[in-house]
Design an enzyme around this catalytic site. Structure first.
Site, mmCIF file in Angstrom:
data_model
loop_
_atom_site.group_PDB
_atom_site.id
_atom_site.type_symbol
_atom_site.label_atom_id
_atom_site.label_comp_id
_atom_site.label_asym_id
_atom_site.label_seq_id
_atom_site.Cartn_x
_atom_site.Cartn_y
_atom_site.Cartn_z
ATOM 1 N N ASP A 1 1.059 -0.955 -0.306
ATOM 2 C CA ASP A 1 -0.302 0.548 -0.363
ATOM 3 C C ASP A 1 0.594 1.114 0.097
ATOM 4 O O ASP A 1 2.146 1.366 -0.509
ATOM 5 C CB ASP A 1 -1.192 0.009 1.229
ATOM 6 C CG ASP A 1 -2.212 0.639 1.024
ATOM 7 O OD1 ASP A 1 -2.256 2.062 0.859
ATOM 8 O OD2 ASP A 1 -3.511 0.003 0.982
ATOM 9 N N SER B 1 -10.980 -1.509 -0.033
ATOM 10 C CA SER B 1 -10.331 -1.699 0.028
ATOM 11 C C SER B 1 -9.846 -2.466 1.985
ATOM 12 O O SER B 1 -9.032 -2.458 2.069
ATOM 13 C CB SER B 1 -9.785 -0.398 0.413
ATOM 14 O OG SER B 1 -9.307 0.029 -1.328
ATOM 15 N N HIS C 1 -3.594 5.718 4.245
ATOM 16 C CA HIS C 1 -4.803 3.796 3.977
ATOM 17 C C HIS C 1 -3.829 2.429 4.723
ATOM 18 O O HIS C 1 -4.339 1.886 5.003
ATOM 19 C CB HIS C 1 -5.057 3.889 2.648
ATOM 20 C CG HIS C 1 -5.630 2.975 2.222
ATOM 21 N ND1 HIS C 1 -5.533 1.789 1.268
ATOM 22 C CD2 HIS C 1 -6.826 3.053 2.529
ATOM 23 C CE1 HIS C 1 -6.049 0.710 1.325
ATOM 24 N NE2 HIS C 1 -7.295 1.857 2.030
#
Ligand SMILES: *[C@@H]1O[C@H](CO)[C@@H](O)[C@H](O)[C@H]1NC(C)=O
Ligand SMILES: *[C@@H]1O[C@H](CO)[C@@H](O)[C@H](O)[C@H]1NC(C)=O
Ligand SMILES: [Ca+2]
Ligand SMILES: [Ca+2]
Ligand SMILES: [Ca+2]
Ligand SMILES: [Ca+2]
Length: 523
Positions: free
Chosen positions: A53, A256, A94
């Site tokens: 990520d 996600s 994230h």
């Protein structure tokens, strides 16, 4: 070139979805059955995951004790420290959120608790820059004899008009991981099915989630429906619903968020049985996912092996307890060796397709019977085809198995006006899992768009049957689906843990299901 569009979609989404919409405590409760697994003492010990990520804030107070530097790297800056780039315009949180879902520490009165809170977690920083084939390959193939599970929430642009898959190097990295990773048992690649729903995208055209090597995870909304950002396709294996609420993350939603939650659940299965192969795990997911909590959605069908499947949810909602129970090394028998039978027609001549027309190709096969590679029980099916067409997004392709299961291999995409067609594209489906592939398959290509100027042709195709010669042992008895309410009642009384945490999933209104992943630390 590829873009980290799933991740970006998520960032956008988590900003626009920041309210808690739980309505009533009288709603029936539903969970992914994680707590009974924790109560057995299974919390991810000895299992290593990494999140591919935008980096990992590894010194975060709730992650630090589970952080694994050997599962971490920064391929954007080429250094071993995956710490994210924070500046006033870009908060790369994230990857940290995904890692938190997996491995936030328990019993420390900080934030929440990860699904596999005693696992080790690392971060590969690779989305914060231009994502090249080489960076993808390095990330997918990072330390495969140390990392057990890779969680990824990215892929081709979710714009509804891209057709793209792993490049040459990334494909090699997948193959290497499957063959050599985890001491030859195979790396576990958990992949988000995409966030391009609003752009009319579908994951048929995403070669990462479409790969047989990835476990593709979709999401269910708070109402137990297919959310606006979700994509449909026949390669999705299962679903989670992940709206995290805790002191350190307001919300974190989307596919996600669903992929790392699934990765954490798979870590529980690997603690229970570290010897599971990558195919054992896919079989166990197929066999234990729950159809009933998502039963109020359209699109469910029962395949020829008695399995309920849906292109929005795969085989249904993950059930951690059932998954871990089936993984028990005392009772689990490895699935038999993988066989691959390729069916082609050497006399095939290109066939023309016009608007409002239809091409039907019947494919009789004995599925390599009598040969070493006979397939009697299916896993994945691929149709590799080259198709020329003036407007790709108007094509609709279905495959019907000898048992009568019809799978949509390609659905229309309004924005895809490309004239590039498909060149040796692997359309993949899991919907005929467990069926006997011998008999007549039917491949059908249609265009019902009304765009009369459309024309093109199918140049070649082959049908690739993946599976086993022997039926796997766990499939010798039929899959039994327990009605959701029975599952729910069974769960009452185990919802509260005596120590620090509560995880609950709340179910819903109007006969639909509202799912919540709530992590609370009592004061
Ligand atoms: C983690 O490291 C960053 C960068 O060095 C620093 O700004 C931050 O305060 C650290 N966080 C903690 C909890 O120590
Ligand atoms: C895993 O396999 C090895 C080698 O076959 C065996 O020694 C070990 O006991 C197995 N572990 C479990 C948990 O079954
Ligand atoms: Ca760095
Ligand atoms: Ca914590
Ligand atoms: Ca997509
Ligand atoms: Ca896949």
């Amino acid at each position: 070139s590829l873009q980290a569009s799933h991740g970006q979609g998520l960032r956008f989404m988590s900003q626009s979805h920041s309210q808690d919409t739980r309505t009533s405590s009288s709603l029936p409760k539903l969970d992914l059955h994680v707590i009974p697994v924790w109560e057995k003492g299974i919390t991810g010990k000895g299992v290593v995951l990494t999140v591919l990520d935008d980096g990992l804030e590894w010194n975060h107070t709730d992650i630090y004790s589970n952080y694994d530097a050997a599962a971490s790297y920064d391929f954007n800056d080429n250094d071993p420290d995956p710490f994210p780039r924070y500046d006033s315009t870009n908060e790369n949180k994230h990857g940290t959120r995904c890692a938190g879902e997996i491995a936030m520490q328990a019993d420390n009165n900080k934030c929440g608790v990860g699904v596999a809170y005693n696992s080790k977690v690392g971060g590969i920083r690779m989305l914060d820059g231009i994502v090249t084939d080489a960076i993808e390959a390095s990330s997918i193939g990072f330390n495969p004899n140390h990392v057990d599970i890779y969680s990824a929430s990215w892929g081709p642009n979710d714009d509804g008009k891209t057709v793209e898959g792993p490049g040459r190097l990334a494909q090699k990295a997948f193959e290497y991981g499957i063959q050599k990773g985890r001491g030859g048992k195979g790396s576990i690649f958990v992949w988000a099915s995409g966030n391009g729903g609003r752009q009319g995208d579908n994951c048929d055209c995403d070669g990462y989630t479409d790969s047989i090597f990835t476990i593709s995870i979709s999401s269910a909304s708070q109402q137990g429906l297919s959310p606006w950002y979700a994509e449909k396709c026949s390669s999705t294996l299962a679903t989670t619903s992940a709206d995290l609420h805790n002191e350190c993350t307001q919300t974190h939603t989307g596919t996600s968020a669903s992929a790392p939650l699934a990765a954490g659940i798979f870590a529980l299965a690997l603690e229970q049985n570290p010897n599971l192969t990558w195919r054992d795990l896919q079989h166990i997911v197929v066999w234990t996912s729950e159809f009933d909590p998502l039963a109020n959605n359209p699109g469910w069908k029962r395949n020829g092996a008695g399995l309920m499947v849906n292109s929005r949810f795969g085989f249904g909602l993950l059930n951690a307890k059932a998954l871990v129970d089936l993984s028990d090394p005392a009772t689990w028998t490895h699935v038999p060796e993988k066989k691959q039978c390729i069916v082609r027609d050497d006399s095939f001549q290109p066939r023309e397709l016009k608007a409002s027309g239809e091409i039907t190709i019947e494919i009789p096969t004995k599925a390599c019977v009598g040969q070493e590679n006979a397939v009697h029980s299916l896993e994945h099916v691929q149709v590799e085809a080259s198709i020329e067409y003036t407007r790709r997004g108007d094509l609709h392709i279905t495959l019907t198995s000898p048992a009568g299961t019809t799978t949509v291999l390609l659905a229309e995409r309004e924005r895809d006006t490309s004239a590039n067609g498909f060149k040796n594209w692997d359309f993949m489906s899991v919907h005929t899992w467990g069926e006997d592939p011998a008999g007549i398959w039917t491949l059908k290509i249609t265009d019902t768009s009304g765009h009369m100027e459309n024309k093109g042709r199918i140049l070649n195709w082959k049908l690739i049957l993946h599976g086993t010669s022997e039926k796997p042992k766990h499939m010798k008895k039929p899959r039994v689906y327990i009605p959701y309410n029975a599952v729910q009642n069974d769960r009452r009384g185990v919802e509260h843990m005596d120590d620090m945490m509560e995880v609950s999933y709340r179910a819903g209104v109007l006969g639909t299901v509202q799912l919540w992943y709530t992590v609370e630390i009592p004061s």
